[in-house]
Design a protein around this motif. Sequence first.
Motif, mmCIF file in Angstrom:
data_model
loop_
_atom_site.group_PDB
_atom_site.id
_atom_site.type_symbol
_atom_site.label_atom_id
_atom_site.label_comp_id
_atom_site.label_asym_id
_atom_site.label_seq_id
_atom_site.Cartn_x
_atom_site.Cartn_y
_atom_site.Cartn_z
ATOM 1 N N SER A 128 0.851 -1.187 0.000
ATOM 2 C CA SER A 128 0.000 0.000 0.000
ATOM 3 C C SER A 128 0.888 1.238 0.000
ATOM 4 N N PRO A 129 0.900 2.005 -1.097
ATOM 5 C CA PRO A 129 0.095 1.805 -2.313
ATOM 6 C C PRO A 129 0.613 0.644 -3.157
ATOM 7 N N ALA A 130 -0.286 0.097 -3.978
ATOM 8 C CA ALA A 130 0.081 -1.061 -4.792
ATOM 9 C C ALA A 130 1.175 -0.734 -5.788
ATOM 10 N N THR A 131 1.261 0.524 -6.189
ATOM 11 C CA THR A 131 2.252 0.928 -7.188
ATOM 12 C C THR A 131 3.491 1.555 -6.554
ATOM 13 N N PHE A 132 3.744 1.245 -5.300
ATOM 14 C CA PHE A 132 4.882 1.820 -4.572
ATOM 15 C C PHE A 132 6.187 1.677 -5.357
ATOM 16 N N VAL A 133 6.974 2.769 -5.341
ATOM 17 C CA VAL A 133 8.313 2.759 -5.919
ATOM 18 C C VAL A 133 9.285 3.270 -4.865
ATOM 19 N N PRO A 134 10.315 2.522 -4.502
ATOM 20 C CA PRO A 134 11.295 3.008 -3.523
ATOM 21 C C PRO A 134 11.901 4.322 -4.016
ATOM 22 N N PRO A 135 12.005 5.326 -3.150
ATOM 23 C CA PRO A 135 12.524 6.624 -3.586
ATOM 24 C C PRO A 135 14.039 6.666 -3.733
ATOM 25 N N ASP A 136 14.728 5.624 -3.274
ATOM 26 C CA ASP A 136 16.188 5.658 -3.214
ATOM 27 C C ASP A 136 16.826 4.461 -3.912
ATOM 28 N N LEU A 137 16.290 4.059 -5.044
ATOM 29 C CA LEU A 137 16.839 2.920 -5.763
ATOM 30 C C LEU A 137 18.280 3.193 -6.183
ATOM 31 N N ALA A 138 19.115 2.182 -6.019
ATOM 32 C CA ALA A 138 20.535 2.327 -6.349
ATOM 33 C C ALA A 138 21.076 0.995 -6.844
ATOM 34 N N ARG A 139 22.121 1.049 -7.654
ATOM 35 C CA ARG A 139 22.766 -0.165 -8.126
ATOM 36 C C ARG A 139 23.933 -0.493 -7.206
ATOM 37 N N PRO A 140 23.875 -1.625 -6.511
ATOM 38 C CA PRO A 140 24.978 -1.965 -5.594
ATOM 39 C C PRO A 140 26.242 -2.325 -6.354
ATOM 40 N N ALA A 141 27.380 -2.103 -5.724
ATOM 41 C CA ALA A 141 28.672 -2.441 -6.320
ATOM 42 C C ALA A 141 28.974 -3.902 -6.025
#
Length: 307
Positions: A128-141
Amino acid sequence: MCYQGGGEASGRREAGPDSPSRRAFSRLLLAGTGLAALAACTPGSASAPAGTPEPGPSPVTGTGSATPSATATASHPPLPASAAPATARASATPLKADPPSAAAPGPQHSLTDPASPWVVVNKHRPLSPATFVPPDLARPAVRLATSGEAALLNSTTAAAAEKMFAAAAADGVIITLASGYRSFQTQTATYGSYVRTRGRAEADTVSARPGYSEHQTGWSFDIGDGGGACSFQPCFAQQQAAVWAKANAHRFGFVVRYPWMLHEITGYYYEPWHLRFIGVEAAKDMSTRGIATLEQYFGLEAAPGYR
């Protein structure tokens, strides 16, 4: 769900819904094979026969923060030591009236906020919400076996994964990131492809419905080994990456989210490749207490199927 991570297939270099390996595995599963490696993939089975070992060898051997919610937090006294998590059954009532999580060291977190490291997502608990997007997406090393959005995690999980992968490498074990973040849109397409090719009932056994995917939170990911052996198959439990992760992941805040023979609680088949970040304190606490699932740890009802 012996294939996908948390009941969801990713859009990367995985076998498609109609690939020979998946069709073969599906035929074995539907035929009711008695192989021990597939025993955990039978959604209707109550338990393994007495003395049935878990596949694979014996185990070899940065804490995240989120804004706690004022609601849906664990707040009960400790669980008696006599309680045995493996005996918990699917039911409409809490698995544990007194969740041991209340006695866990460190701060308590929300069980419903998708930005919380303790959020529990299963077939009874959609995002909730169903369309949640993490605000801090990152590509790990870390070493990647995927690309695009599947190579992303939330920043806290990414930092913890970097430490864990480095520790494994220091022990001579190569772990790869096979599938990380999965958006609502990707899950919609993935689930829809299963429904079209297999029907809704079977689709629910191999893929999470949109909005019910733990991968969407950024707190979880699937691992592989350096050579790609047994990817998303029961035999992955015997690979060095899985053995090392099972024995050591808790030191970095991770748990194996869908353990052996507990699909009647989690709603998903055994997935030795699917790791979930919950924080170092809670992960170590679960390991010390011998508690296998988040549902048991937080005193939540079992979620073997959608309501």
